[in-house]
Design an enzyme around this catalytic site. Structure first.
Site, PDB file in Angstrom:
ATOM      1  NE  ARG A  43      -3.493   2.122   3.024  1.00 42.32           N
ATOM      2  CZ  ARG A  43      -3.255   3.299   3.596  1.00 42.32           C
ATOM      3  NH1 ARG A  43      -2.008   3.622   3.961  1.00 42.32           N
ATOM      4  NH2 ARG A  43      -4.240   4.154   3.805  1.00 42.32           N
ATOM      5  CB  SER A 112     -12.470  -1.895   2.721  1.00 44.47           C
ATOM      6  OG  SER A 112     -11.070  -1.943   2.658  1.00 44.47           O
ATOM      7  CE  LYS A 142      -7.970   3.317   4.680  1.00 42.81           C
ATOM      8  NZ  LYS A 142      -9.056   2.407   4.259  1.00 42.81           N
TER       9      LYS A 142
END
Length: 219
Positions: A43, A112, A142
């Site tokens: 990621r 997700s 996030k």
């Protein structure tokens, strides 16, 4: 022939790479802790497509050597292009059915599901190998993340898919989620921003030796 992890039920640390712009340093950081991971997800939210391709490709060799599946975040096409072991898709990252068709039946395909059990059911129906819930705790990875309840992990046992917990998880609070049914805990900063990443990764793995999640119902 399917790889062993295509049928085995996973458990442990789901390690997610940090947003590291230096590929050589990324490899160095990952190699130091890869032996403690069950899965590795590549990621990098800040990399351009060329860097993402180069970094994901570079991670294949150490993952193969360690026997750790490499999963690509957000981009099933990149996963397909480099021959990764799977992909993880958020709600804006494309169609799960298309990803499953392109990657094949033995690929690891994650979704997700945030705090939404209905989304998890839709993901399973579309071919998801596992469902991820969270954030369970405050997280720096996030902003504006939806919060999930540990009870959601228990309720998701009916889906008969591995359950991944994410969001602010530490070795101190992971046990609660594992006891609620988390098969894997997904971690970025808890390992890579730790003063001693190796000790941190070891501590996460030890949580699964202390707490055993409930078995999935027969299916």
């Amino acid at each position: 022939m399917p790889r062993p992890w295509a049928t085995a039920h996973p458990s442990g640390l789901y390690l997610i790479t940090p947003d590291e712009p230096d590929t050589a340093r990324l490899l160095q950081r990952v190699r130091a802790v890869l032996g403690f991971a069950t899965w590795l997800q590549y990621r990098n939210k800040h990399a351009d497509p060329a860097l993402r391709h180069a970094q994901a490709s570079a991670l294949l060799a150490p993952c193969r050597a360690a026997g750790v599946p490499l999963i690509v975040n957000d981009d099933w096409r990149l996963a397909q292009a480099i021959g990764a072991d799977g992909a993880h898709l958020g709600e804006d990252d494309g169609d799960l059915r298309a990803a499953r068709h392109a990657l094949g039946e033995t690929a690891i395909l994650g979704a997700s599901c945030y705090d939404d059990p209905a989304r998890a059911q839709i993901a399973v129906d579309a071919g998801a190998s596992y469902v991820a819930f969270g954030a369970f705790f405050p997280t720096r990875s996030k902003s504006g993340t939806r919060r999930a309840r540990p009870e959601l992990l228990r309720e998701a046992a009916r889906l008969r898919r591995p359950r991944v917990a994410i969001g602010g998880i530490t070795p101190d609070n992971a046990g609660t989620l594992i006891a609620a049914g988390a098969d894997l805990v997904a971690v970025i900063s808890g390992v890579f921003d730790a003063a001693d990443p190796v000790a941190a990764a070891r501590a996460y793995r030890a949580c699964f030796q202390i707490s055993s999640p409930p078995s999935l119902p027969p299916g």
